[in-house]
Design a protein around this motif. Structure first.
Motif, mmCIF file in Angstrom:
data_model
loop_
_atom_site.group_PDB
_atom_site.id
_atom_site.type_symbol
_atom_site.label_atom_id
_atom_site.label_comp_id
_atom_site.label_asym_id
_atom_site.label_seq_id
_atom_site.Cartn_x
_atom_site.Cartn_y
_atom_site.Cartn_z
ATOM 1 N N ARG A 13 0.822 -1.206 0.000
ATOM 2 C CA ARG A 13 0.000 0.000 0.000
ATOM 3 C C ARG A 13 0.859 1.261 0.000
ATOM 4 O O ARG A 13 0.375 2.346 -0.334
ATOM 5 C CB ARG A 13 -0.909 0.029 1.237
ATOM 6 C CG ARG A 13 -1.793 -1.188 1.426
ATOM 7 C CD ARG A 13 -2.662 -1.010 2.670
ATOM 8 N NE ARG A 13 -3.336 -2.249 3.039
ATOM 9 C CZ ARG A 13 -2.903 -3.109 3.945
ATOM 10 N NH1 ARG A 13 -1.751 -2.872 4.560
ATOM 11 N NH2 ARG A 13 -3.572 -4.202 4.240
ATOM 12 N N GLU A 14 2.120 1.127 0.418
ATOM 13 C CA GLU A 14 2.960 2.298 0.668
ATOM 14 C C GLU A 14 4.059 2.514 -0.366
ATOM 15 O O GLU A 14 4.403 3.661 -0.684
ATOM 16 C CB GLU A 14 3.574 2.161 2.065
ATOM 17 C CG GLU A 14 2.520 2.157 3.165
ATOM 18 C CD GLU A 14 2.948 1.457 4.442
ATOM 19 O OE1 GLU A 14 2.440 1.817 5.506
ATOM 20 O OE2 GLU A 14 3.783 0.528 4.363
ATOM 21 N N PHE A 49 11.455 -10.006 3.790
ATOM 22 C CA PHE A 49 11.098 -9.560 2.435
ATOM 23 C C PHE A 49 10.128 -10.552 1.822
ATOM 24 O O PHE A 49 10.421 -11.755 1.741
ATOM 25 C CB PHE A 49 12.349 -9.446 1.568
ATOM 26 C CG PHE A 49 12.106 -8.784 0.233
ATOM 27 C CD1 PHE A 49 11.557 -7.518 0.165
ATOM 28 C CD2 PHE A 49 12.440 -9.431 -0.942
ATOM 29 C CE1 PHE A 49 11.343 -6.899 -1.060
ATOM 30 C CE2 PHE A 49 12.226 -8.827 -2.177
ATOM 31 C CZ PHE A 49 11.684 -7.556 -2.234
ATOM 32 N N THR A 50 8.951 -10.075 1.433
ATOM 33 C CA THR A 50 7.965 -10.905 0.753
ATOM 34 C C THR A 50 7.552 -10.187 -0.518
ATOM 35 O O THR A 50 8.033 -9.090 -0.815
ATOM 36 C CB THR A 50 6.729 -11.145 1.638
ATOM 37 O OG1 THR A 50 5.928 -9.948 1.671
ATOM 38 C CG2 THR A 50 7.129 -11.502 3.069
ATOM 39 N N CYS A 51 6.622 -10.787 -1.256
ATOM 40 C CA CYS A 51 6.173 -10.147 -2.488
ATOM 41 C C CYS A 51 5.430 -8.845 -2.217
ATOM 42 O O CYS A 51 5.292 -8.011 -3.110
ATOM 43 C CB CYS A 51 5.284 -11.091 -3.292
ATOM 44 S SG CYS A 51 3.737 -11.516 -2.472
ATOM 45 N N GLY A 248 7.329 -10.352 -10.069
ATOM 46 C CA GLY A 248 8.617 -10.038 -9.464
ATOM 47 C C GLY A 248 8.586 -8.801 -8.592
ATOM 48 O O GLY A 248 7.833 -7.864 -8.816
ATOM 49 N N SER A 249 9.441 -8.802 -7.574
ATOM 50 C CA SER A 249 9.655 -7.638 -6.724
ATOM 51 C C SER A 249 11.153 -7.547 -6.443
ATOM 52 O O SER A 249 11.653 -8.248 -5.563
ATOM 53 C CB SER A 249 8.876 -7.768 -5.416
ATOM 54 O OG SER A 249 9.090 -6.641 -4.585
ATOM 55 N N ASP A 265 2.129 -5.094 -8.405
ATOM 56 C CA ASP A 265 1.380 -4.057 -7.705
ATOM 57 C C ASP A 265 -0.042 -3.914 -8.235
ATOM 58 O O ASP A 265 -0.950 -3.556 -7.488
ATOM 59 C CB ASP A 265 2.114 -2.713 -7.814
ATOM 60 C CG ASP A 265 3.425 -2.717 -7.048
ATOM 61 O OD1 ASP A 265 3.536 -3.474 -6.068
ATOM 62 O OD2 ASP A 265 4.346 -1.983 -7.436
ATOM 63 N N ASP A 266 -0.239 -4.200 -9.530
ATOM 64 C CA ASP A 266 -1.595 -4.164 -10.090
ATOM 65 C C ASP A 266 -2.461 -5.244 -9.444
ATOM 66 O O ASP A 266 -3.636 -5.014 -9.141
ATOM 67 C CB ASP A 266 -1.559 -4.364 -11.607
ATOM 68 C CG ASP A 266 -0.761 -3.278 -12.321
ATOM 69 O OD1 ASP A 266 -0.813 -2.126 -11.866
ATOM 70 O OD2 ASP A 266 -0.088 -3.596 -13.319
#
Length: 357
Positions: A13-14, A49-51, A248-249, A265-266
């Motif tokens: 969200r951020e 760290f996660t997706c 991917g992130s 993010d979508d």
């Protein structure tokens, strides 16, 4: 009693996936931890760290001061306070427990975040940054996650793979062939979700490049599930438009001319996948039990430290500081003062012991 804990991070969200990866890189930089240790601001740390999130968990005697130091450092690196969340003490512990159980996820109760939290503490232990308070928290989180696993919650809301299946169906691609690039945990989870939804699919890894290229013309969509530190994956231009979902992130797709692209993010912006009330309450109960256990453990330890410190102060004062103060006094007066101080010390320690029960 305040937990010696602070958490600083950002979620979907951020910050964007690329920004979250950059934030995690800051948390993974050993120089930051070393600088804070040299200031006696932290005694341990673990980076998660996660997706959908990047978090830094630190053990600190003064968690609010430490949290402010970390935020100040991140501001200098170009992040803003609006892009970050931060918690200390009991609020940090509450956030970490709920997050570990998947109660702060797009798909409530998802198991993937639990695995990533455990992995973060394992990595911290291996790298020597997991101190005794963090090990205590780690153990209780593992117990909570095991209790969560034993519940065998509804399998419909499992995580980002569920969002992939929902998007494919939303775009009427459920009857087409789907290629999954990447055979890691996320790739396997996506394949399992496609299998459960009875969607035609095939999984490929980096050793399967030729087979993947041969399968592209007959596929309707490609789901990229790798975790490289920078974009590297290219798709050739096809005669007809096709769909590419990049999980991917940071983003993994470098080039995909003519493809319709959907980023992680979508997908994360999709409506939340909620657990039913009964399942959510079960997880809330586990979270509450875990917090109560940790509160009791850290509270007991705090009392024990107070007792130890009082005993040390008593010994040092009686043996080193008091004798010079009594010099020149009549023996009977000196003995009376010594006994009065000893009684006061004894009564103080008894009060602390009683409060520990």
């Amino acid at each position: 009693m305040s937990f010696p804990l602070a958490v600083v991070g950002a979620n979907y969200r951020e910050l964007s996936s690329t920004q979250r990866a950059a934030l995690f890189a800051q948390f993974s930089n050993p120089q930051l931890a070393q600088a804070l240790k040299s200031m006696q601001a932290i005694s341990g740390s673990a980076a998660i760290f996660t997706c959908s999130r990047a978090e830094w968990v630190v053990s600190a005697k003064q968690p609010r001061w430490t949290m402010d130091l970390v935020l100040g450092f991140l501001l200098k690196q170009g992040f803003s306070l609006k892009q970050l969340h931060h918690h200390c003490g009991l609020a940090a512990m509450d956030y970490l427990v709920h997050m570990s159980l998947g109660l702060d996820s797009v798909a409530e109760g998802e198991p993937a975040v639990s695995r990533q939290v455990v992995k973060a503490f394992q990595t911290a232990h291996k790298e020597g940054t997991c101190d005794e308070p963090l090990r205590r928290i780690w153990k209780q989180l593992e117990l909570a996650i095991n209790r969560r696993r034993s519940l065998k919650l509804d399998k419909r809301n499992q995580g980002v793979q569920t969002l992939v299946v929902n998007k494919l169906k939303e775009l009427n691609l459920g009857d087409g062939h789907i290629l999954v690039w990447g055979k890691g945990q996320i790739g396997m989870a996506v394949c399992a979700a496609l299998q459960a939804a009875e969607l035609s699919h095939a999984g490929f890894g980096r050793k399967d490049g030729a087979a993947f290229e041969a399968a592209l013309p007959s596929a309707q969509a490609v789901v990229v599930c790798t975790g490289a530190p920078a974009p590297y994956f290219s798709l050739p231009k096809m005669c007809a438009p096709k769909l590419c979902i990049d999980l991917g992130s940071p983003e993994q797709v470098l080039q995909a001319p003519g493809w319709e692209k959907i980023k992680l993010d979508d997908l994360l912006a999709s409506p939340l996948l909620h657990l039913c009330h009964t399942d959510r309450q079960l997880l809330e109960n586990i979270a509450q039990q875990t917090l109560e256990t940790l509160h009791a453990q850290f509270g007991q330890k705090a009392h024990s430290l107070v007792l130890a410190n009082l005993s040390t102060l008593k010994t040092n004062f009686m043996q080193k500081e008091l004798p010079p103060l009594l010099e020149g006094l009549p023996p009977q007066r000196s003995l009376a003062i010594r006994r009065a101080i000893a009684r006061l010390s004894h009564d103080t320690i008894c009060i602390v012991k009683e409060s520990e029960k």
